[in-house]
Write an enzyme that holds these catalytic residues in place. Structure first.
Site, PDB file in Angstrom:
ATOM      1  N   ASP A  30       0.844  -1.187   0.000  1.00  0.00           N
ATOM      2  CA  ASP A  30       0.000   0.000   0.000  1.00  0.00           C
ATOM      3  C   ASP A  30       0.886   1.245   0.000  1.00  0.00           C
ATOM      4  O   ASP A  30       1.871   1.303   0.735  1.00  0.00           O
ATOM      5  CB  ASP A  30      -0.902  -0.011   1.238  1.00  0.00           C
ATOM      6  CG  ASP A  30      -2.025   0.998   1.169  1.00  0.00           C
ATOM      7  OD1 ASP A  30      -1.735   2.215   1.070  1.00  0.00           O
ATOM      8  OD2 ASP A  30      -3.187   0.581   1.221  1.00  0.00           O
ATOM      9  N   ILE A  31       0.536   2.234  -0.810  1.00  0.00           N
ATOM     10  CA  ILE A  31       1.368   3.444  -0.877  1.00  0.00           C
ATOM     11  C   ILE A  31       1.134   4.375   0.309  1.00  0.00           C
ATOM     12  O   ILE A  31       1.897   5.311   0.518  1.00  0.00           O
ATOM     13  CB  ILE A  31       1.194   4.212  -2.210  1.00  0.00           C
ATOM     14  CG1 ILE A  31      -0.236   4.683  -2.394  1.00  0.00           C
ATOM     15  CG2 ILE A  31       1.657   3.362  -3.378  1.00  0.00           C
ATOM     16  CD1 ILE A  31      -0.420   5.637  -3.563  1.00  0.00           C
ATOM     17  N   ASN A  86     -12.997  -3.667   3.084  1.00  0.00           N
ATOM     18  CA  ASN A  86     -13.985  -2.590   3.154  1.00  0.00           C
ATOM     19  C   ASN A  86     -14.933  -2.745   1.970  1.00  0.00           C
ATOM     20  O   ASN A  86     -14.493  -2.999   0.851  1.00  0.00           O
ATOM     21  CB  ASN A  86     -13.298  -1.224   3.093  1.00  0.00           C
ATOM     22  CG  ASN A  86     -12.328  -1.015   4.229  1.00  0.00           C
ATOM     23  OD1 ASN A  86     -12.593  -1.401   5.360  1.00  0.00           O
ATOM     24  ND2 ASN A  86     -11.191  -0.411   3.942  1.00  0.00           N
ATOM     25  N   GLY A  92     -16.147   2.280   4.115  1.00  0.00           N
ATOM     26  CA  GLY A  92     -14.815   2.860   4.053  1.00  0.00           C
ATOM     27  C   GLY A  92     -14.026   2.533   2.801  1.00  0.00           C
ATOM     28  O   GLY A  92     -12.839   2.855   2.718  1.00  0.00           O
ATOM     29  N   GLN A  93     -14.648   1.908   1.798  1.00  0.00           N
ATOM     30  CA  GLN A  93     -13.933   1.572   0.575  1.00  0.00           C
ATOM     31  C   GLN A  93     -13.629   2.842  -0.213  1.00  0.00           C
ATOM     32  O   GLN A  93     -14.502   3.688  -0.414  1.00  0.00           O
ATOM     33  CB  GLN A  93     -14.760   0.611  -0.282  1.00  0.00           C
ATOM     34  CG  GLN A  93     -14.015   0.071  -1.477  1.00  0.00           C
ATOM     35  CD  GLN A  93     -14.797  -1.011  -2.225  1.00  0.00           C
ATOM     36  OE1 GLN A  93     -15.920  -1.358  -1.856  1.00  0.00           O
ATOM     37  NE2 GLN A  93     -14.191  -1.530  -3.281  1.00  0.00           N
ATOM     38  N   HIS A  99     -10.659  -5.505  -2.746  1.00  0.00           N
ATOM     39  CA  HIS A  99      -9.305  -5.835  -2.308  1.00  0.00           C
ATOM     40  C   HIS A  99      -9.276  -6.046  -0.800  1.00  0.00           C
ATOM     41  O   HIS A  99     -10.020  -5.427  -0.057  1.00  0.00           O
ATOM     42  CB  HIS A  99      -8.312  -4.740  -2.697  1.00  0.00           C
ATOM     43  CG  HIS A  99      -8.653  -3.387  -2.157  1.00  0.00           C
ATOM     44  ND1 HIS A  99      -9.666  -2.601  -2.683  1.00  0.00           N
ATOM     45  CD2 HIS A  99      -8.129  -2.670  -1.136  1.00  0.00           C
ATOM     46  CE1 HIS A  99      -9.730  -1.462  -2.010  1.00  0.00           C
ATOM     47  NE2 HIS A  99      -8.818  -1.478  -1.057  1.00  0.00           N
ATOM     48  N   HIS A 101      -6.921  -5.884   2.618  1.00  0.00           N
ATOM     49  CA  HIS A 101      -5.746  -5.305   3.247  1.00  0.00           C
ATOM     50  C   HIS A 101      -5.165  -6.382   4.157  1.00  0.00           C
ATOM     51  O   HIS A 101      -5.899  -6.987   4.943  1.00  0.00           O
ATOM     52  CB  HIS A 101      -6.116  -4.093   4.110  1.00  0.00           C
ATOM     53  CG  HIS A 101      -6.726  -2.965   3.348  1.00  0.00           C
ATOM     54  ND1 HIS A 101      -6.010  -1.844   3.006  1.00  0.00           N
ATOM     55  CD2 HIS A 101      -7.977  -2.795   2.859  1.00  0.00           C
ATOM     56  CE1 HIS A 101      -6.802  -1.018   2.350  1.00  0.00           C
ATOM     57  NE2 HIS A 101      -8.002  -1.577   2.248  1.00  0.00           N
TER      58      HIS A 101
END
Length: 112
Positions: A30-31, A86, A92-93, A99, A101
């Protein structure tokens, strides 16, 4: 989908720090990590949200679930990890390509 950032990462159009790939899923860092290890596990098939998955996606969803521990182990998360999915704006998506996390490393701030 040409406007989906995850589809573009999967297609190699946007660089990402890949940590796992197979014929059905990709996993990359994740960035904007929320933990010392924060990896996204994304199906190659575009499914906007879990609520959009259909019966035909059952095998893919099972494959994703079995890929999560492999991804965690590849990142050194031998004592445990957290997975989060999410779904929708209210869940909260932020990127509308389903995907998971995978989070871990230092002690996570809370449990659910």
């Amino acid at each position: 989908m040409s406007d989906c950032i995850f589809c573009r990462i999967i297609a190699g159009q946007i660089p990402a720090s890949m940590v796992y790939q197979d014929e059905h899923v990709v996993a990359f860092k994740d960035i904007h990590p929320k933990a010392s290890v924060h990896v996204l596990v994304v199906p190659r098939k575009h499914i906007a949200t879990l609520a959009d998955a259909e019966a035909v996606d059952q095998s893919l969803l099972g494959h994703m679930m079995l890929a999560l521990p492999k991804v965690a182990q590849s990142q050194g998360l031998d004592t445990g990890f957290r997975t989060v999915l999410n779904t929708g704006h209210g869940g909260g998506q932020e990127v509308f390509h389903m995907h998971f996390h995978v989070l871990g490393g230092k002690a996570l701030p809370f449990t659910v």
